[in-house]
Design a protein around this motif. Sequence first.
Motif, PDB file in Angstrom:
ATOM      1  N   GLN A  30       0.822  -1.214   0.000  1.00  0.00           N
ATOM      2  CA  GLN A  30       0.000   0.000   0.000  1.00  0.00           C
ATOM      3  C   GLN A  30       0.857   1.266   0.000  1.00  0.00           C
ATOM      4  OE1 GLN A  30      -3.896  -0.130   2.224  1.00  0.00           O
ATOM      5  NE2 GLN A  30      -2.925  -1.900   3.199  1.00  0.00           N
ATOM      6  N   ASN A  31       2.036   1.191   0.590  1.00  0.00           N
ATOM      7  CA  ASN A  31       2.902   2.375   0.621  1.00  0.00           C
ATOM      8  C   ASN A  31       3.617   2.606  -0.697  1.00  0.00           C
ATOM      9  OD1 ASN A  31       2.285   2.987   3.290  1.00  0.00           O
ATOM     10  ND2 ASN A  31       3.964   1.731   4.102  1.00  0.00           N
ATOM     11  N   ASP A  34       0.747   3.712  -5.789  1.00  0.00           N
ATOM     12  CA  ASP A  34      -0.347   4.691  -5.755  1.00  0.00           C
ATOM     13  C   ASP A  34      -1.659   4.087  -6.236  1.00  0.00           C
ATOM     14  OD1 ASP A  34       1.431   6.573  -4.865  1.00  0.00           O
ATOM     15  OD2 ASP A  34       1.768   7.478  -6.828  1.00  0.00           O
ATOM     16  N   GLN A  37      -3.760   2.607  -3.534  1.00  0.00           N
ATOM     17  CA  GLN A  37      -4.444   3.604  -2.711  1.00  0.00           C
ATOM     18  C   GLN A  37      -5.678   4.163  -3.413  1.00  0.00           C
ATOM     19  OE1 GLN A  37      -4.040   4.284   0.338  1.00  0.00           O
ATOM     20  NE2 GLN A  37      -2.117   3.222   0.749  1.00  0.00           N
ATOM     21  N   ASN A  38      -5.620   4.241  -4.735  1.00  0.00           N
ATOM     22  CA  ASN A  38      -6.763   4.775  -5.483  1.00  0.00           C
ATOM     23  C   ASN A  38      -8.014   3.912  -5.358  1.00  0.00           C
ATOM     24  OD1 ASN A  38      -5.175   6.887  -6.378  1.00  0.00           O
ATOM     25  ND2 ASN A  38      -4.662   5.909  -8.326  1.00  0.00           N
ATOM     26  N   ARG A  40      -9.131   2.695  -2.591  1.00  0.00           N
ATOM     27  CA  ARG A  40      -9.789   2.969  -1.309  1.00  0.00           C
ATOM     28  C   ARG A  40     -10.991   3.891  -1.520  1.00  0.00           C
ATOM     29  NH1 ARG A  40      -7.657   2.421   3.653  1.00  0.00           N
ATOM     30  NH2 ARG A  40      -5.518   2.422   2.836  1.00  0.00           N
ATOM     31  N   LEU A  55     -10.701  -1.640  -2.487  1.00  0.00           N
ATOM     32  CA  LEU A  55      -9.452  -1.971  -1.803  1.00  0.00           C
ATOM     33  C   LEU A  55      -9.635  -3.187  -0.894  1.00  0.00           C
ATOM     34  CD1 LEU A  55      -6.503  -1.352  -1.201  1.00  0.00           C
ATOM     35  CD2 LEU A  55      -7.272   0.219   0.601  1.00  0.00           C
TER      36      LEU A  55
END
Length: 386
Positions: A30-31, A34, A37-38, A40, A55
């Motif tokens: 997740q880190n 990108d 994260q999109n 989520r 997600l």
Amino acid sequence: MNTLLSPLPTWTFPFCPQPPDWFRDWDSIQNDFDWIQNLRGCQQDPIYHAEGDVLIHTRMVCEALISSPNWRQLPEKERSILFAAALLHDVAKPAFTKIEADGRISSKGHARQGARMVRQILSQFEPPVQFEIRETVVAIVKFGSLPIWLIDKPNPQQSVIKVSQVVRCDFLALLAEADVRGRQCSDRQELLDKIELFREFCQENNCLDSPRQFPSAHSRFIYFRKENGNPDYEAFDDTRCEVILMSGLPASGKDYWIQKNLPHLPVISLDALRKEMNVPPDETPGNVVTAAKKRAREYMNEGRSFVWNATNTTKQMRQQLINFFAAYQARVRIVYLEVPLEEILQRNRSRTVTVPEAVICKLAARLDIPDITEAHQVEWVVSDRA
């Protein structure tokens, strides 16, 4: 045929769980990415996805895949490919999700566009992802829902045989099963039964873990051009000449490749015709295509082989031309050239006549790489030089 001009060590997806503990490093995933994260907050229809947003679903799909004994027994390269596909299978949902008039949530078209997004994402990895691996992940994402929707296809047999030419059907079944187990829905068992039926159907058609074989390349070409053909039929080869159909972004090296490999053949070049007719390089009006087809018709009537040199970056573009060539009993060979987009743009800037960069980027975003179902022969000439 896949020609890699700069061989690379086999690539594996970062953080893909490894034996013996199969540790899932979700924090790093997740880190680092990108696009994860999109996902989520992207809503899903609660009837089919009561588990939550995309997600949550993606993580559950990956957990289901990693827990599968069938996945764990695969070689590391294949485990990595499927793990990447599981992480990326819904990458386009945020862009395609909408709430319908009746309040239902849909994401129509996300798989096809998702496959293109996967290609762009994997093309940016360092070290570079090999062409074969990248395109396998792309194909799994593109066709991942086939095991569930197979019985709704007009010709299920041709559907599985066609897909088997570009990706292993057992890979599709593995991802589809993980996709179903990674969601909360009332019809889970029905979906799992469909996937098992898909496996059995592919096995019956000799295309579960390898491409369905044909009596000849021409037999394969004819089969995919008919609605209800017989894959065992050995078609009479009545071709009279060969057309080499070039494919690739502007500045990918098509002219150089032709000069080096096919110097003896006449070339019909849309770029050359545009120059003759004073047409900008980013435009292809009807009179340019008409002039090109007139020359092609003359060659084919004479039974003379030639090269058709243009970008031909989408399947629709190529199909129109292939239909035209096949009507004149031509054997079709597609040669696709690829170099990194950064190099394409650099080469373009050094040209006397440049193509607008926005046009090149648009072509790259809509690129459909040729596959063996389109022609008698397909060659992929790929350079990983950046």
